[in-house]
Design a protein around this motif. Structure first.
Motif, PDB file in Angstrom:
ATOM      1  N   THR A 197       0.844  -1.305  -0.135  1.00 13.49           N
ATOM      2  CA  THR A 197       0.083  -0.031   0.045  1.00 13.49           C
ATOM      3  C   THR A 197       0.937   1.300  -0.046  1.00 13.49           C
ATOM      4  OG1 THR A 197      -0.207  -0.013   2.415  1.00 13.49           O
ATOM      5  CG2 THR A 197      -1.797  -1.439   1.125  1.00 13.49           C
ATOM      6  N   HIS A 198       2.009   1.135   0.392  1.00  9.02           N
ATOM      7  CA  HIS A 198       2.949   2.396   0.237  1.00  9.02           C
ATOM      8  C   HIS A 198       4.255   1.779   0.044  1.00  9.02           C
ATOM      9  CE1 HIS A 198       4.831   6.019   1.747  1.00  9.02           C
ATOM     10  NE2 HIS A 198       5.785   5.445   2.363  1.00  9.02           N
ATOM     11  N   LEU A 199       4.988   2.378  -0.765  1.00 12.10           N
ATOM     12  CA  LEU A 199       6.473   2.393  -1.258  1.00 12.10           C
ATOM     13  C   LEU A 199       7.246   3.619  -1.814  1.00 12.10           C
ATOM     14  CD1 LEU A 199       8.358   0.159  -1.857  1.00 12.10           C
ATOM     15  CD2 LEU A 199       7.749  -0.211  -3.934  1.00 12.10           C
ATOM     16  N   ALA A 200       8.142   3.875  -1.119  1.00  7.54           N
ATOM     17  CA  ALA A 200       8.864   5.132  -1.383  1.00  7.54           C
ATOM     18  C   ALA A 200      10.191   5.046  -0.835  1.00  7.54           C
ATOM     19  CB  ALA A 200       8.167   6.399  -0.864  1.00  7.54           C
ATOM     20  N   TYR A 201      11.000   5.839  -1.306  1.00 10.03           N
ATOM     21  CA  TYR A 201      12.573   6.092  -0.761  1.00 10.03           C
ATOM     22  C   TYR A 201      12.390   6.617   0.304  1.00 10.03           C
ATOM     23  CZ  TYR A 201      14.934   4.297  -5.219  1.00 10.03           C
ATOM     24  OH  TYR A 201      15.170   3.525  -6.121  1.00 10.03           O
ATOM     25  N   SER A 202      13.200   6.543   1.219  1.00  4.94           N
ATOM     26  CA  SER A 202      13.323   7.200   2.709  1.00  4.94           C
ATOM     27  C   SER A 202      13.830   8.568   2.313  1.00  4.94           C
ATOM     28  CB  SER A 202      14.208   6.464   3.392  1.00  4.94           C
ATOM     29  OG  SER A 202      14.255   7.057   4.669  1.00  4.94           O
ATOM     30  N   THR A 203      13.371   9.436   3.296  1.00  2.94           N
ATOM     31  CA  THR A 203      13.433  10.964   2.952  1.00  2.94           C
ATOM     32  C   THR A 203      14.841  11.403   2.783  1.00  2.94           C
ATOM     33  OG1 THR A 203      13.372  11.176   5.434  1.00  2.94           O
ATOM     34  CG2 THR A 203      11.163  11.393   4.300  1.00  2.94           C
ATOM     35  N   GLU A 204      15.912  10.796   3.534  1.00  2.00           N
ATOM     36  CA  GLU A 204      17.402  11.139   3.199  1.00  2.00           C
ATOM     37  C   GLU A 204      18.048  11.116   1.844  1.00  2.00           C
ATOM     38  OE1 GLU A 204      17.382   7.346   5.815  1.00  2.00           O
ATOM     39  OE2 GLU A 204      16.262   9.255   5.476  1.00  2.00           O
ATOM     40  N   ILE A 205      17.322  10.013   1.218  1.00  2.00           N
ATOM     41  CA  ILE A 205      17.712   9.814  -0.257  1.00  2.00           C
ATOM     42  C   ILE A 205      16.707  10.021  -1.270  1.00  2.00           C
ATOM     43  CG2 ILE A 205      19.272   8.096   0.717  1.00  2.00           C
ATOM     44  CD1 ILE A 205      17.741   5.815  -0.595  1.00  2.00           C
ATOM     45  N   ALA A 206      15.492  10.459  -0.988  1.00  2.00           N
ATOM     46  CA  ALA A 206      14.584  10.613  -1.937  1.00  2.00           C
ATOM     47  C   ALA A 206      14.860  11.681  -3.009  1.00  2.00           C
ATOM     48  CB  ALA A 206      13.327  11.016  -1.181  1.00  2.00           C
ATOM     49  N   SER A 207      15.570  12.703  -2.665  1.00  2.00           N
ATOM     50  CA  SER A 207      15.842  13.733  -3.509  1.00  2.00           C
ATOM     51  C   SER A 207      16.914  13.202  -4.446  1.00  2.00           C
ATOM     52  CB  SER A 207      16.387  14.768  -2.848  1.00  2.00           C
ATOM     53  OG  SER A 207      16.860  15.974  -3.899  1.00  2.00           O
ATOM     54  N   ALA A 208      18.030  12.581  -3.978  1.00  2.00           N
ATOM     55  CA  ALA A 208      18.998  11.936  -4.946  1.00  2.00           C
ATOM     56  C   ALA A 208      18.632  11.051  -5.828  1.00  2.00           C
ATOM     57  CB  ALA A 208      20.333  11.432  -3.930  1.00  2.00           C
TER      58      ALA A 208
END
Length: 280
Positions: A197-208
């Motif tokens: 139901t949820h899948l995303a990069y962690s906030t510390e590497i999301a931008s990179a």
């Protein structure tokens, strides 16, 4: 432990017998036969202790002197073994949504992942006696399975062979459901469906990682553009030569190819230039 069916008869028959015995007991007391009256009342109590009411999509487990006797799954009004301890287990379909878990994928990238698990109890004996609390067991094992599956696959394989969490949702859901079923079989639980139901990069590497995805997308798009441009230029040169529109030597052909490639591949619109001179 394994679920088994326990002896049970129609409860209305037992209730009718209890009512008859009650009237016989009262009649015995009125006729000054206290022993018969007491015996009738005791029998009424024995019958009453065996009455069981089962609601729809629920099961009742009967335990007598610490021993599991069996379960009643059919809803209705029943009479079974008296003086037993009853425990109710829901057979309804349930769902559990995990919290957002922070794990590392197979490449070591920290990601956030969550899933929903749809399940139901299929073996009431295992769900009651083989685990302490099957609902907590489902929650803990579900989170463990989600972590394990997430660590076996990359978040995105960027057109590389193999499954990825983002690109193969159906396959990942099937793998997660299979692993959950293996873990929850000991609790008598059937996994109907498991899905992320949820899948995303962690906030510390999301931008990179977003920049990485954009760069790969640009490279892939450029590759297609170049392949298409080469084909278009080749067709144009061949047609000009076949229809003998113009005679092109190697130098003019190179210049035309260069101009066409720049015009097709460039991000900006081509600026027309009128050439009044000559290449020579």
């Amino acid at each position: 432990m394994k679920e088994k069916k326990v002896f049970a008869v129609n409860g209305f028959v037992a209730a009718g017998i209890a009512v008859i015995l009650l009237f016989l007991g009262l009649y015995a007391f009125s006729r000054d036969h206290p022993l018969l009256g007491i015996l009738a009342i005791v029998l009424v109590g024995v019958i009453a202790s065996g009455i069981v009411v089962v609601q729809p999509n629920k099961a009742i487990l009967l335990i007598f002197l610490g021993r599991y006797l069996g379960s009643i799954r059919e809803s209705g009004f029943w009479w079974s073994i008296p003086f037993t301890v009853r425990r109710s287990v829901s057979l309804r379909v349930r769902n559990f949504t995990s919290a957002k878990l922070k794990v590392n994928d197979i490449e070591g990238n920290p990601i956030e992942i969550a899933a929903v698990v749809v399940f139901r109890v299929t073996d009431t004996a295992k769900a009651t006696f083989d685990v302490d609390n099957y609902e907590n067991f489902v929650e803990i094992q579900s989170e463990a399975a989600i972590r394990h599956v997430a660590s076996r696959y990359p978040y995105d394989n960027f057109d590389q062979p193999g499954y990825s969490l983002r690109g193969n949702t159906e396959e990942i859901a099937a793998v997660l459901a299979q692993e959950l079923q293996e873990r929850l079989a000991v609790a008598g639980v059937e996994v109907i469906e498991a899905r992320l139901t949820h899948l995303a990069y962690s906030t510390e590497i999301a931008s990179a990682m977003l920049q990485r995805q954009q760069a790969r997308a640009i490279i892939s798009a450029r590759k297609l553009i170049v392949e298409g441009a080469v084909g278009m230029v080749q067709l144009a040169i061949e047609r000009l030569q076949r229809e003998q529109v113009i005679e092109l030597d190697e130098e003019r052909k190179a210049a035309m190819i260069n101009n066409l490639m720049v015009a097709i591949v460039s991000d900006r619109a081509a600026q027309p230039i009128v050439n009044t001179g000559s290449l020579y």
